[in-house]
Scaffold this active site. Structure first.
Site, PDB file in Angstrom:
ATOM      1  N   THR A  97       0.557  -1.204  -0.041  1.00  0.00           N
ATOM      2  CA  THR A  97       0.609   0.285   0.340  1.00  0.00           C
ATOM      3  C   THR A  97       0.386   1.238   0.091  1.00  0.00           C
ATOM      4  OG1 THR A  97      -1.849  -1.249   1.240  1.00  0.00           O
ATOM      5  CG2 THR A  97      -2.129   1.501   1.518  1.00  0.00           C
ATOM      6  N   CYS A 115      25.939   6.729   7.148  1.00  0.00           N
ATOM      7  CA  CYS A 115      25.724   5.552   6.634  1.00  0.00           C
ATOM      8  C   CYS A 115      27.518   5.059   7.258  1.00  0.00           C
ATOM      9  CB  CYS A 115      25.659   4.590   5.205  1.00  0.00           C
ATOM     10  SG  CYS A 115      24.339   6.152   4.413  1.00  0.00           S
TER      11      CYS A 115
END
Ligand SMILES: *Cc1c(COP(=O)(O)O)cnc(C)c1O
Length: 392
Positions: A240, A327
């Site tokens: 969704t 990161c």
């Protein structure tokens, strides 16, 4: 927690813009229907997704049907590379060309593909922070499946010769993907003019929400889905839709396109001021060239200064900056980007990345420029190697 006085880490993430907040609140509060439902509440959500698809396509110069919304830049990179290599393997093509300084969302995927039998050529990056198209052309083989070269580097902000790479890929019939997370919204990008087959972008780097992004896939390229289980995104990306996030991405992209020239002029002014002041500190270098570089990025190395220590000292003064990629912080490895540029380990360790946004104020810049020199001096005074370095 220290109060943040100067936020100078906009390549890691950005503040959400007021128009994104204002334009998306209704999809969280009132218009919460599932875009796949047939009643009006669902239709409204579907329209929001459609509008964002048009806004994103307009920014890239492509058709809305070539845009697929994802959960961010990393997902887009993973999907593009894994998907296209699955396709190409069936055609007997098992060679990939990339650059040595890609984001880890690309490099790690390629390492995985190497274990599955793909060969990867890593193009060298020169001191100016760019790859050479000549090197690319030499690396192309009859079994080359894919070229993936980032549009603009996230640590040093250098912009790659994307149109030239696209031209070469077109000539040899090789699929071309680019991680344009740092480029979209900051510099003009045109997938058709630059002959790009796939392009990754992310919302949270351009003042939209975290966990939002998109992949452009040229029509005709039948990329198999990474996430299966539903008919969303024309059957290619199940789940969704993150309606508010997607609507916000569309608004952010459109907003960035509308103010790009004005924003970059103001960023360049601030960048020049920072550059001039910081380069006055002795034994300081700029990593990557200044010519083909994003207006919001500077990356310095200070000899005799350890990057992590510098960041902690800056944080104590309320300054948020980075030593490279968000990161990789938390690891003590030197930046793979700076190593790719040919910097020695000890200098690659001592880097400071400053990245601005349209929200960066002159006050933040002033404050940073006031705080930085004494911190560098203090750290050098504590360094066991500084006295030795100075004598060379
Ligand atoms: C931030 C970034 C990514 C990852 O995007 P997310 O939306 O955080 O997953 C990928 N590539 C580059 C160049 C980036 O700067």
């Amino acid at each position: 927690m220290n109060k943040t006085i100067a936020y100078l880490d906009n390549a890691a993430t950005t503040k959400i813009s007021e128009s994104v907040l204002a334009g998306t609140e209704r999809y969280l509060r009132e218009s919460y229907g599932n875009p796949s439902s047939i009643y009006s509440l669902g239709r409204e959500s579907e329209r929001a997704v459609m509008k964002a698809r048009e806004q994103t396509a307009a920014a890239l110069g492509c058709d809305p049907n070539e845009i697929y919304f994802t959960g961010g830049g990393s997902e887009s990179d993973n999907w593009a590379l894994k998907g296209v290599c699955e396709l190409m393997r069936e055609r007997g093509k098992r060679h990939i060309i990339t650059s040595a300084f890609e984001h880890h969302a690309v490099l790690r995927v390629l390492e995985g593909l190497e274990k599955k039998g793909f060969g990867v050529t890593y193009l060298p990056v020169y001191e100016d922070g760019a790859v050479r198209v000549g090197d690319l052309e030499k690396a192309i083989r009859p079994d080359t499946a894919l070229v993936t070269v980032m549009y603009a580097n996230n640590e040093i902000g250098t912009v790659q010769p994307i149109a030239e790479i696209g031209e070469v890929c077109g000539e040899y019939g090789v699929i071309f993907h680019t991680d344009a997370v740092q480029a979209v919204g900051n510099i003009p990008v045109s997938v058709k003019k630059e002959n790009i087959d796939m392009l990754s972008l992310s919302g949270h780097k351009i003042h939209a929400m975290k966990g939002t992004g998109a992949l452009y896939v040229k029509s005709g390229l039948k990329l198999p889905p990474l996430i299966e289980g539903g008919a969303q995104e024309r059957g290619r990306r199940a789940g969704t839709e993150n309606v508010a996030g997607i609507a916000g991405l569309g608004i952010a992209v459109e907003e960035a396109m509308g103010c790009m020239a004005e924003k970059n002029a103001s960023l360049l002014e601030k960048r020049e001021r920072i550059y001039d002041a910081v380069m006055k500190i002795e034994r300081t270098r700029l990593n990557g060239g200044l010519e083909r570089r994003l207006a919001n990025n500077l990356n310095f190395s200070f000899e005799g200064v350890e990057g992590e220590a510098l960041l902690l000292q800056l944080d104590m003064k309320g300054i948020a900056a980075s030593s490279g990629s968000a990161c990789t912080s938390g690891s003590l490895d030197p930046s793979h980007v700076l190593l790719a540029l040919g910097l020695p380990h000890e200098i690659a360790h001592g880097s400071l990345r400053i990245t601005l946004s349209k929200y960066t104020t002159d006050g933040e810049v002033d404050y940073f420029l006031e705080q930085l020199p004494p911190i560098v001096e203090k750290l050098r005074a504590l360094s066991p190697v500084w006295e030795k370095i100075k004598k060379v």
